[in-house]
Design a protein around this motif. Sequence first.
Motif: not given
Length: 427
Positions: A279-294
Amino acid sequence: MKSFVSYAALIGLAAGLLAPGAPARAQTASIAAVVNGTVITNADVAARTRLFALSAGLPTTSATLQRLKPQITRELIDQSLQLQAIERNKVVVPEAKIAAALKRVNEANHLPPGSLQKKLAAAGIPLSTLVSQFRTQIGWTDVLRKKLGPDLRPTAADIAAEEAAMKKEIGKTQYHIAEIFIPVENPADVANARRFADVVIRQLRAGAPFPVVAAQFSQSQSALTGGDRGWVQPDLLDPAVRRIVEKMPVGAISDPVRVAGGFEIVNQLGIRQFGVGQRTTLSIRQVFLPFTKPFAGGQPDAQQLGVLQHANALRGTLHSCAQVEAANAAAGSVQKSNPGPVDLTTVRPAAFRKLLSSLPLGQPSEPLVSSSGIAIVMVCKRETSKIGLPGKKAIEEMLINRRVSLEAQRLMDTLHRDAEIRIFATP
């Protein structure tokens, strides 16, 4: 780590949420059904039918809506019976549990805190409909656990017996499946249920999200997890389902399978040899930049284009997981930077799993666009371990879920048998 869920899917999740009406509403709306004195109006049925059609991508023509109404009415009858059982058993659902469920919806759809109510309102759906669905699902599970009482929690001997049985399964094939169960309470309802199942399958194969549809319409306990049953061994499946699952490729969705009590639709998510391999287990990080509308595809608007340009520029500045965390905080922490340990085998879709498996440590991904924003992901650590038997706590939870599922079917059968239900012809 779960894949992005579209805004249409969010609206779909809200589609199954309209609680049956109160008797007082019968004065201003025609009656579709009465369940132990509780009225379900044709307005309830029409609203839920229309929302389901919209969420599944069906044309909202009168012919389509009329075809869906019989099964939708049955779904609302079952919900009425569950709500009545919740009230009789004096089960109170803590607001904290509902808040946690709402938070999960926000996170799954990459929505900034507080924006869910605005988006639902813009689609003409009050937030109370979503709250009502969560309250019913959580409350029903609490009723089942209360009914089981001391029999709910397995003994040490139960866990040891299950562990011994698992050891005999090492090396044998297991299947990771998700399901949608459509009940048939009366032989006269078989044709309607089959037609409804056919509609659901067509839309699933056209791209409607399986977890969303399962959460709305599946009548099994797995609906609380989007229909996901996890890894199961073949002898725990209904024989008819087992015959289908053993032939299905990963990613396939079955035709309706006739099982005891209804129809089952199965999504094959994975195949493995139990207790064998790594089994491969990952430690990850993310940055999320939102839109004001979909973002619905096509040409992005000025704000969305600006977010994409910012993401491309930001990517060049990210050289460590700490920097990714800092960038996510600067963007308002709309999504968690650290989603926790990620089992690579559970990542979907396959393209995202492939990206995470090949992305060099400490290197930011290309910007990943979803309907609600853009993410940049970095893999901080990969750990490979030998697959073994689950721990005692995991076995205990599995046995509890199995007992709750069996009790759910038994109790629903009893509720239907003892109920006074009248269904009226729809206009």
